[in-house]
Design an enzyme around this catalytic site. Structure first.
Site, PDB file in Angstrom:
ATOM      1  N   ASP A   9       3.060 -66.862  29.021  1.00 34.82           N
ATOM      2  CA  ASP A   9       2.879 -66.644  27.593  1.00 34.82           C
ATOM      3  C   ASP A   9       2.966 -68.023  26.936  1.00 34.82           C
ATOM      4  O   ASP A   9       3.464 -68.973  27.548  1.00 34.82           O
ATOM      5  CB  ASP A   9       3.993 -65.714  27.098  1.00 34.82           C
ATOM      6  CG  ASP A   9       3.996 -65.574  25.596  1.00 34.82           C
ATOM      7  OD1 ASP A   9       2.947 -65.232  25.028  1.00 34.82           O
ATOM      8  OD2 ASP A   9       5.045 -65.824  24.979  1.00 34.82           O
ATOM      9  N   LEU A  10       2.535 -68.150  25.699  1.00 39.53           N
ATOM     10  CA  LEU A  10       2.591 -69.453  25.018  1.00 39.53           C
ATOM     11  C   LEU A  10       3.765 -69.544  24.041  1.00 39.53           C
ATOM     12  O   LEU A  10       4.740 -70.251  24.283  1.00 39.53           O
ATOM     13  CB  LEU A  10       1.272 -69.724  24.287  1.00 39.53           C
ATOM     14  CG  LEU A  10       1.190 -71.068  23.558  1.00 39.53           C
ATOM     15  CD1 LEU A  10       1.284 -72.242  24.527  1.00 39.53           C
ATOM     16  CD2 LEU A  10      -0.092 -71.164  22.731  1.00 39.53           C
TER      17      LEU A  10
END
Length: 215
Positions: A9-10
């Site tokens: 995920d970022l």
């Protein structure tokens, strides 16, 4: 089964965008509903898509609220985004060791690229799947499946790393192993309730975990 692919995920995982996201929500909601929302009220909005969040608040104003949010978010992006300790070095090392690495995020591509450029992580990732590339967002398996397809990777040979239950459940739905990060704004216990396979205290903890798995 050995692991050869790592998906991240970022926001809240690779880069600390928590203050940016909270400030963007407060700016937008205060514009429409003056002084009705406080910091703690917007914490549950971190993770779902903007469309999902604003639809629940006022379905008739979704698009204009998203525009308001993104305008503030872009204007204040570089001043409010921070790095997490050991992320850069860990991602660099994964790349060096030959892992296939990708990002699966519920953000729009333009903002994703801003964050990756600012953190200098843009040079490392083989694939980036954003909300612009899919019909369904995490925890639906589609974004992960798209990343796996682009990387020619198998779910059972993949780790999904994230700070939200959408990441953990999304990984489980897609058939990957799952890794939670303890620096999640929602607290370690919140993520542990979703039974991730591993929990990191810092990103560099990922390297010995992979060494153990791949023996």
């Amino acid at each position: 089964m050995k692991i050869n692919t790592v998906l991240f995920d970022l926001d809240g995982t690779l880069i600390n965008t928590n203050e940016l996201i909270i400030s963007s929500f407060l700016h937008t909601l205060n514009h429409y509903y003056s002084n009705q929302y406080k910091r703690e009220d917007v914490l549950p909005f971190i993770g779902p898509s903007l469309h999902d969040t604003f639809s629940k608040i006022d379905a008739s104003k979704v698009e204009e609220m998203i525009t308001c949010y993104r305008q503030f978010n872009h204007e204040h992006h570089d001043e409010l985004v921070e790095e997490y300790e050991t992320v850069y070095e860990t991602v660099q090392e994964l790349k060096k060791q030959g892992y296939k690495i990708g990002i699966v995020t519920t953000k729009a591509r333009q903002t994703v690229e801003m964050g990756l450029k600012l953190s200098k992580l843009d040079q490392f990732f083989d694939v980036v799947v954003t909300i612009d590339d899919v019909e369904h967002v995490k925890p639906h398996p589609e974004p992960l499946q798209k990343a796996l397809e682009l990387l020619d990777a198998k779910p059972e040979e993949t780790l999904m790393v994230g700070d939200n239950h959408h990441d953990i459940v999304g990984g489980q739905n897609a058939g990957t192993k799952t890794v939670a990060v303890s620096w999640t704004l929602k607290g370690r216990a919140y993520l542990e309730a979703y039974k991730p396979d591993y929990v990191l205290d810092k990103m560099s903890d990922l390297l010995p975990i992979l060494s153990r798995i791949n023996g």
